[in-house]
Design an enzyme around this catalytic site. Sequence first.
Site, short mmCIF file in Angstrom:
data_model
loop_
_atom_site.label_atom_id
_atom_site.label_comp_id
_atom_site.label_asym_id
_atom_site.label_seq_id
_atom_site.Cartn_x
_atom_site.Cartn_y
_atom_site.Cartn_z
N CYS A 291 40.01 -11.01 -49.58
CA CYS A 291 39.00 -10.21 -50.90
C CYS A 291 38.92 -11.47 -51.80
O CYS A 291 38.23 -11.63 -52.48
CB CYS A 291 39.57 -8.92 -51.78
SG CYS A 291 41.75 -9.75 -51.75
N GLU A 391 29.65 -9.55 -49.26
CA GLU A 391 31.07 -9.92 -48.59
C GLU A 391 31.48 -10.21 -47.33
O GLU A 391 31.09 -9.18 -47.26
CB GLU A 391 32.78 -9.63 -49.14
CG GLU A 391 33.58 -9.39 -48.44
CD GLU A 391 34.59 -8.51 -48.92
OE1 GLU A 391 34.52 -7.48 -49.12
OE2 GLU A 391 36.30 -9.30 -50.04
P1 NAD Z 1 38.22 -0.16 -46.99
O1 NAD Z 1 36.67 0.55 -48.43
O2 NAD Z 1 36.88 0.83 -45.79
O3 NAD Z 1 39.03 1.13 -47.12
C1 NAD Z 1 40.11 0.94 -48.01
C2 NAD Z 1 40.46 2.15 -47.63
O4 NAD Z 1 40.18 3.43 -48.54
C3 NAD Z 1 41.48 2.60 -46.10
O5 NAD Z 1 42.75 3.05 -46.84
C4 NAD Z 1 40.77 3.31 -46.60
O6 NAD Z 1 41.04 4.04 -45.20
C5 NAD Z 1 40.23 4.13 -47.61
N1 NAD Z 1 38.72 4.89 -47.82
C6 NAD Z 1 37.58 4.98 -47.25
N2 NAD Z 1 36.72 5.96 -46.88
C7 NAD Z 1 37.18 6.01 -47.95
C8 NAD Z 1 37.16 7.25 -48.74
N3 NAD Z 1 35.80 8.06 -49.15
N4 NAD Z 1 37.77 7.66 -49.88
C9 NAD Z 1 39.16 7.52 -50.47
N5 NAD Z 1 39.78 6.40 -49.56
C10 NAD Z 1 38.83 5.39 -48.77
O7 NAD Z 1 38.03 -1.49 -47.15
P2 NAD Z 1 38.63 -2.43 -45.78
O8 NAD Z 1 37.89 -2.01 -45.24
O9 NAD Z 1 39.92 -0.78 -45.47
O10 NAD Z 1 38.99 -3.23 -46.45
C11 NAD Z 1 38.63 -4.09 -46.68
C12 NAD Z 1 38.14 -4.01 -48.11
O11 NAD Z 1 39.10 -4.11 -49.45
C13 NAD Z 1 37.69 -5.54 -48.88
O12 NAD Z 1 35.86 -5.46 -49.23
C14 NAD Z 1 37.85 -6.91 -49.63
O13 NAD Z 1 37.67 -7.39 -50.26
C15 NAD Z 1 38.89 -5.32 -50.30
N6 NAD Z 1 39.88 -5.60 -50.47
C16 NAD Z 1 40.08 -5.78 -52.23
C17 NAD Z 1 41.51 -6.34 -51.93
C18 NAD Z 1 41.93 -6.69 -54.14
O14 NAD Z 1 42.84 -6.97 -54.57
N7 NAD Z 1 40.39 -7.17 -54.73
C19 NAD Z 1 42.61 -7.26 -51.60
C20 NAD Z 1 42.53 -6.78 -50.57
C21 NAD Z 1 40.92 -6.41 -49.62
#
Ligand code: NAD
Length: 498
Positions: A291, A391
């Site tokens: 991120c 992103e």
């Molecule tokens: P995602 O939002 O698709 O999923 C994150 C988590 O949320 C997963 O465990 C997923 O199963 C769950 N999820 C999906 N839909 C959901 C819903 N409707 N309700 C509740 N939970 C749900 O993200 P990803 O593709 O796994 O990760 C990448 C993203 O995470 C990128 O946008 C990245 O920038 C972000 N990220 C942010 C940080 C930070 O600290 N700011 C750190 C790492 C990653």
Amino acid sequence: MSTTTSAPPKIQTDLFINGRFVKAEDGRTAPTINPHDGSTIADVAQAGKADVDKAVKAAQAAFPKWSSLAASDRGKLLMRLADRIEERATELATLETMDTGHPMRDTTRLDVPRTAATFRYFGGMADKFEGAVIPVDQGFLNYTLRQPVGVVGQIVPWNFPLMFTSWKMGPALAAGNTVVLKPAALTPLSSLRIAELMAEVGIPEGVVNILPGAGSAVGQYIAEHRDIAKVAFTGSTDVGKKIVQASAGNLKRVQLELGGKGANIVFGDANVNAAVGGSAFAIFHNQGQACIAGSRLILHEAIADEFLEKFIRLAKSITIGNPLDPTTEMGPLTSLGHRDKVLGYVQIAKDQGGKVLTGGAAPKRPELAAGYYVEPTVVEADARHRVSCEEVFGPFVVVTKFKTDEEAIALANGTEYGLGGGLWTTNLQRAHLVARHMRSGMVWINCYKRVNPASPFGGVGASGYGREMGFEAMHHYTEVKSVWVNVDANIPPYYPRS
Ligand code: NAD
């Protein structure tokens, strides 16, 4: 090829509820895939709503005892866990590498030590986080208690699953909360193994529950659940918004660590060689799936040519390969769908008039053909192009150029995100001034992507709100209670009528 010679890691495939590994109520499983070759590592139980309910009940039942344990005793258990993680370092690094594609040299040197350090830091924090005595009206003592919020739901993504278990659980447990954590469906293995280590060091049953499963079902239900007092989420901005909506039912507390589009500014007076190395780490570490990745290179025109020549040479020299090979510097992306999304952005860049300076495709090596690999990619594009604003979350960096400091700041602040950003300069005044004007939760000067359990981590704008790490995290995992005591017998316990 030399690979690690350690014994294969222990793989847990069941849900962890109330101190035990159990099958999902409906028996569902899903494969977790090795991104190096697309093979199935294991079939992992997939939680459903009934499993969430069971886990929440277990966490509720464990809460009174855990929250009233002496803070130093909670701390001792977290520190013991940190020791246990270090004892199992190679095994955990291997597991993480297999599940995520993150190279072994990084999981060994960064992910595992940082995970142990974070649990140890919050173990030490447990008995040092204090309330305050507030100077109020004469005759009254007013003090604050910092009390745990209760059962906490935690939802984490797939890019640093091991590290994020410690970022999320460290402060929550130190403060006396109990936890229901959902790892990303793609990468459940390291969190399940951590749960097992937690049980081994004596963290009581029910305090931590781990539920692999689909985000749209399990994650959504955690965010909605009436008996969960807070949800802490790391993931995409789109899902973050859904979490906020789902949380409204019981007005649970929400903490959001969302996406980013890190600006990395190199000024004309920068040490170019240092900036080149630091900028490569900023974007190519973990295949750019971070991120806080420095995914926008904002270059002063005076050094742009020299910088790009060196940066592209470095990008081309990165060793791509099987992440288990200790010499590999860049592994595969974590999933096929994500690899395709990243390559899709190469086409988007071209369609809008962007110029691919290097990379932009999967490496053409037969031994990597079954994996989800992408070459380090450098694209020159206009600041308004999609690749400059959205992103990409891959080894994909966008270059734009500037002439003045004001222009650099405007470019840096030109997206909806505001997580982390960096700047490279030898001018002290410029460094601090620009840092102050960058709209982001973190700024790195002459370095990039430094993190430490003591230093607050989080963003602004579309990157979310709340902070992990340090004392800030403890604030987010506690409720402050203000207690008033009448300490003067001469003061009536109520306001006199006249
Ligand atoms: P995602 O939002 O698709 O999923 C994150 C988590 O949320 C997963 O465990 C997923 O199963 C769950 N999820 C999906 N839909 C959901 C819903 N409707 N309700 C509740 N939970 C749900 O993200 P990803 O593709 O796994 O990760 C990448 C993203 O995470 C990128 O946008 C990245 O920038 C972000 N990220 C942010 C940080 C930070 O600290 N700011 C750190 C790492 C990653």
